[in-house]
Design a protein around this motif. Sequence first.
Motif, PDB file in Angstrom:
ATOM      1  N   THR A 154       0.830  -1.196   0.000  1.00  9.21           N
ATOM      2  CA  THR A 154       0.000   0.000   0.000  1.00  9.21           C
ATOM      3  C   THR A 154       0.867   1.249   0.000  1.00  9.21           C
ATOM      4  OG1 THR A 154      -0.085  -0.114   2.414  1.00  9.21           O
ATOM      5  CG2 THR A 154      -1.902  -1.141   1.215  1.00  9.21           C
ATOM      6  N   THR A 155       0.244   2.390  -0.262  1.00  9.02           N
ATOM      7  CA  THR A 155       0.943   3.668  -0.212  1.00  9.02           C
ATOM      8  C   THR A 155       1.214   4.041   1.243  1.00  9.02           C
ATOM      9  OG1 THR A 155      -0.287   4.358  -2.182  1.00  9.02           O
ATOM     10  CG2 THR A 155       0.877   6.072  -0.944  1.00  9.02           C
ATOM     11  N   PRO A 156       2.463   4.301   1.623  1.00  2.00           N
ATOM     12  CA  PRO A 156       2.745   4.654   3.023  1.00  2.00           C
ATOM     13  C   PRO A 156       1.845   5.794   3.504  1.00  2.00           C
ATOM     14  CG  PRO A 156       4.797   4.257   1.863  1.00  2.00           C
ATOM     15  CD  PRO A 156       3.708   4.225   0.819  1.00  2.00           C
ATOM     16  N   GLY A 157       1.236   5.574   4.652  1.00  3.67           N
ATOM     17  CA  GLY A 157       0.351   6.573   5.232  1.00  3.67           C
ATOM     18  C   GLY A 157      -1.105   6.430   4.816  1.00  3.67           C
ATOM     19  N   LEU A 158      -1.361   5.667   3.745  1.00  6.43           N
ATOM     20  CA  LEU A 158      -2.727   5.557   3.236  1.00  6.43           C
ATOM     21  C   LEU A 158      -3.299   4.148   3.360  1.00  6.43           C
ATOM     22  CD1 LEU A 158      -2.610   7.711  -0.049  1.00  6.43           C
ATOM     23  CD2 LEU A 158      -3.255   8.413   2.270  1.00  6.43           C
ATOM     24  N   ARG A 159      -2.645   3.289   4.136  1.00 11.99           N
ATOM     25  CA  ARG A 159      -3.081   1.887   4.181  1.00 11.99           C
ATOM     26  C   ARG A 159      -4.534   1.743   4.600  1.00 11.99           C
ATOM     27  NH1 ARG A 159       0.866  -2.371   6.671  1.00 11.99           N
ATOM     28  NH2 ARG A 159       1.843  -1.808   4.693  1.00 11.99           N
ATOM     29  N   ARG A 252      -8.728 -28.694   6.092  1.00 11.30           N
ATOM     30  CA  ARG A 252      -7.861 -28.457   7.255  1.00 11.30           C
ATOM     31  C   ARG A 252      -7.281 -27.052   7.274  1.00 11.30           C
ATOM     32  NH1 ARG A 252      -3.586 -33.214   7.158  1.00 11.30           N
ATOM     33  NH2 ARG A 252      -3.806 -32.911   4.890  1.00 11.30           N
ATOM     34  N   ALA A 253      -7.313 -26.372   6.143  1.00 10.04           N
ATOM     35  CA  ALA A 253      -6.746 -25.017   6.089  1.00 10.04           C
ATOM     36  C   ALA A 253      -7.405 -24.221   4.971  1.00 10.04           C
ATOM     37  CB  ALA A 253      -5.236 -25.070   5.867  1.00 10.04           C
ATOM     38  N   GLU A 254      -7.477 -22.907   5.175  1.00  7.11           N
ATOM     39  CA  GLU A 254      -7.889 -22.018   4.091  1.00  7.11           C
ATOM     40  C   GLU A 254      -6.694 -21.818   3.167  1.00  7.11           C
ATOM     41  OE1 GLU A 254     -11.312 -19.041   5.416  1.00  7.11           O
ATOM     42  OE2 GLU A 254      -9.433 -18.673   6.482  1.00  7.11           O
ATOM     43  N   LEU A 255      -6.975 -21.685   1.889  1.00  5.96           N
ATOM     44  CA  LEU A 255      -5.905 -21.598   0.899  1.00  5.96           C
ATOM     45  C   LEU A 255      -6.020 -20.311   0.104  1.00  5.96           C
ATOM     46  CD1 LEU A 255      -5.996 -25.264  -0.467  1.00  5.96           C
ATOM     47  CD2 LEU A 255      -4.458 -24.305   1.259  1.00  5.96           C
ATOM     48  N   GLU A 256      -4.875 -19.688  -0.078  1.00 10.04           N
ATOM     49  CA  GLU A 256      -4.794 -18.432  -0.823  1.00 10.04           C
ATOM     50  C   GLU A 256      -3.797 -18.589  -1.963  1.00 10.04           C
ATOM     51  OE1 GLU A 256      -2.512 -14.202  -0.105  1.00 10.04           O
ATOM     52  OE2 GLU A 256      -3.447 -15.197   1.601  1.00 10.04           O
ATOM     53  N   ALA A 257      -4.247 -18.307  -3.166  1.00  4.11           N
ATOM     54  CA  ALA A 257      -3.337 -18.276  -4.313  1.00  4.11           C
ATOM     55  C   ALA A 257      -2.753 -16.883  -4.423  1.00  4.11           C
ATOM     56  CB  ALA A 257      -4.080 -18.642  -5.591  1.00  4.11           C
ATOM     57  N   THR A 258      -1.449 -16.809  -4.648  1.00  7.96           N
ATOM     58  CA  THR A 258      -0.797 -15.511  -4.728  1.00  7.96           C
ATOM     59  C   THR A 258       0.388 -15.584  -5.676  1.00  7.96           C
ATOM     60  OG1 THR A 258       0.183 -13.705  -3.423  1.00  7.96           O
ATOM     61  CG2 THR A 258       0.765 -15.943  -2.786  1.00  7.96           C
ATOM     62  N   GLY A 259       0.794 -14.428  -6.190  1.00  3.56           N
ATOM     63  CA  GLY A 259       1.971 -14.364  -7.050  1.00  3.56           C
ATOM     64  C   GLY A 259       1.649 -14.222  -8.521  1.00  3.56           C
ATOM     65  N   GLY A 260       1.739 -12.998  -9.031  1.00  4.16           N
ATOM     66  CA  GLY A 260       1.625 -12.749 -10.465  1.00  4.16           C
ATOM     67  C   GLY A 260       0.275 -13.024 -11.076  1.00  4.16           C
ATOM     68  N   LEU A 261      -0.789 -12.941 -10.295  1.00  8.75           N
ATOM     69  CA  LEU A 261      -2.122 -13.222 -10.825  1.00  8.75           C
ATOM     70  C   LEU A 261      -2.627 -12.047 -11.666  1.00  8.75           C
ATOM     71  CD1 LEU A 261      -3.764 -14.766  -7.635  1.00  8.75           C
ATOM     72  CD2 LEU A 261      -2.647 -15.963  -9.537  1.00  8.75           C
ATOM     73  N   THR A 262      -3.397 -12.372 -12.678  1.00  8.17           N
ATOM     74  CA  THR A 262      -4.010 -11.362 -13.546  1.00  8.17           C
ATOM     75  C   THR A 262      -5.484 -11.677 -13.719  1.00  8.17           C
ATOM     76  OG1 THR A 262      -3.597 -12.567 -15.610  1.00  8.17           O
ATOM     77  CG2 THR A 262      -1.833 -11.103 -14.809  1.00  8.17           C
ATOM     78  N   LEU A 263      -6.236 -10.684 -14.161  1.00  5.59           N
ATOM     79  CA  LEU A 263      -7.662 -10.903 -14.396  1.00  5.59           C
ATOM     80  C   LEU A 263      -7.899 -11.980 -15.451  1.00  5.59           C
ATOM     81  CD1 LEU A 263      -9.011  -7.237 -14.320  1.00  5.59           C
ATOM     82  CD2 LEU A 263      -9.778  -9.109 -12.842  1.00  5.59           C
ATOM     83  N   GLY A 280      -1.613  -7.858  -5.022  1.00  2.00           N
ATOM     84  CA  GLY A 280      -0.961  -6.638  -4.579  1.00  2.00           C
ATOM     85  C   GLY A 280      -1.309  -5.444  -5.442  1.00  2.00           C
ATOM     86  N   GLY A 281      -1.611  -5.708  -6.710  1.00  2.00           N
ATOM     87  CA  GLY A 281      -1.921  -4.623  -7.637  1.00  2.00           C
ATOM     88  C   GLY A 281      -3.169  -3.838  -7.299  1.00  2.00           C
ATOM     89  N   LEU A 282      -4.038  -4.386  -6.442  1.00  2.00           N
ATOM     90  CA  LEU A 282      -5.221  -3.623  -6.045  1.00  2.00           C
ATOM     91  C   LEU A 282      -4.828  -2.284  -5.464  1.00  2.00           C
ATOM     92  CD1 LEU A 282      -7.451  -6.307  -4.269  1.00  2.00           C
ATOM     93  CD2 LEU A 282      -7.496  -5.608  -6.670  1.00  2.00           C
TER      94      LEU A 282
END
Length: 298
Positions: A154-159, A252-263, A280-282
């Motif tokens: 995020t932008t510092p100060g604007l999280r 047994r666990a929640e799963l999150e996909a991350t890394g270089g994802l695109t629409l 992260g691009g959001l």
Amino acid sequence: MTESTERALRAAGLDPARVRRVVEDALVEDLGPDFLDVTSVATIPVEQMDTADLVARADGVVAGLAVAATVFELVGEVTGGARTVEVSLVARDGARVARGDVLATVTGPTRLLLTAERTALNLLCRMSGVATHTRAWADALAGTKAMVLDTRKTTPGLRALEKYAVRAGGGTNKRMGLHDVAMIKDNHKLAAGGITPAYRRVRDAFPDVPVQVEVTTLAEAVEAVEAGANFLLCDNMTPEVLTEVVAAVGDRAELEATGGLTLAVAARYAATGVDFLSVGGLTHSSPILDIAMDLRTE
């Protein structure tokens, strides 16, 4: 800041005092320590009053209207015109808006309106851009169980403001910072000697803090779950590998996909059965939503 604006900020999950600090810092950038707009002071009589509309210049999703209202009200406070500033919100945060839509109306001393204009628009355009980008991801995941998550990029100060904009756009917040959730990433694993010892150290030191573990292979995912982790970040995995992880981990666990994802690939990743896609691009790459302030001429 008016009571109605404070209520609106709290309803959005924002701390009015924190928003005030952000706005004050932004105003000092524009106006200097004396809160002076030399152009408006030189060209506009102090007694002149006008009404202005905040108008969308493009289609999108709006977010941050109460933050923009805070700007006008604080400028009113420091210039002595607080009682004569009236902000009327026409749209609501999270709403889709079209080019030409009036989002809010502000009435007050003309000097005040023009002094506050750019700071209010900077924040409103930024937050609305994040909300608009997030809505595109939420739409792409519609019909699946997967939800789009933000990150700490995020932008510092604007999280707080940017994470609120993600919520307004239909997304979900992850952790706010390093203090509220433990995230065991690759460097932590290396430094601690592996997933299992790293997890145990975090759990022993902070038994009540949620723990997430970043994994890059099926074997790491299985090890993390067997160590006790109930939230896995599956980093840079293909949809095929993710499908295997979902089958191996089960519920047994929640799963999150991350890394270089695109629409373009969002639907493929959601179809694997993961719970979240983090993007992260959001917050680090969203273009603004173009919004302008138009003085009424009639």
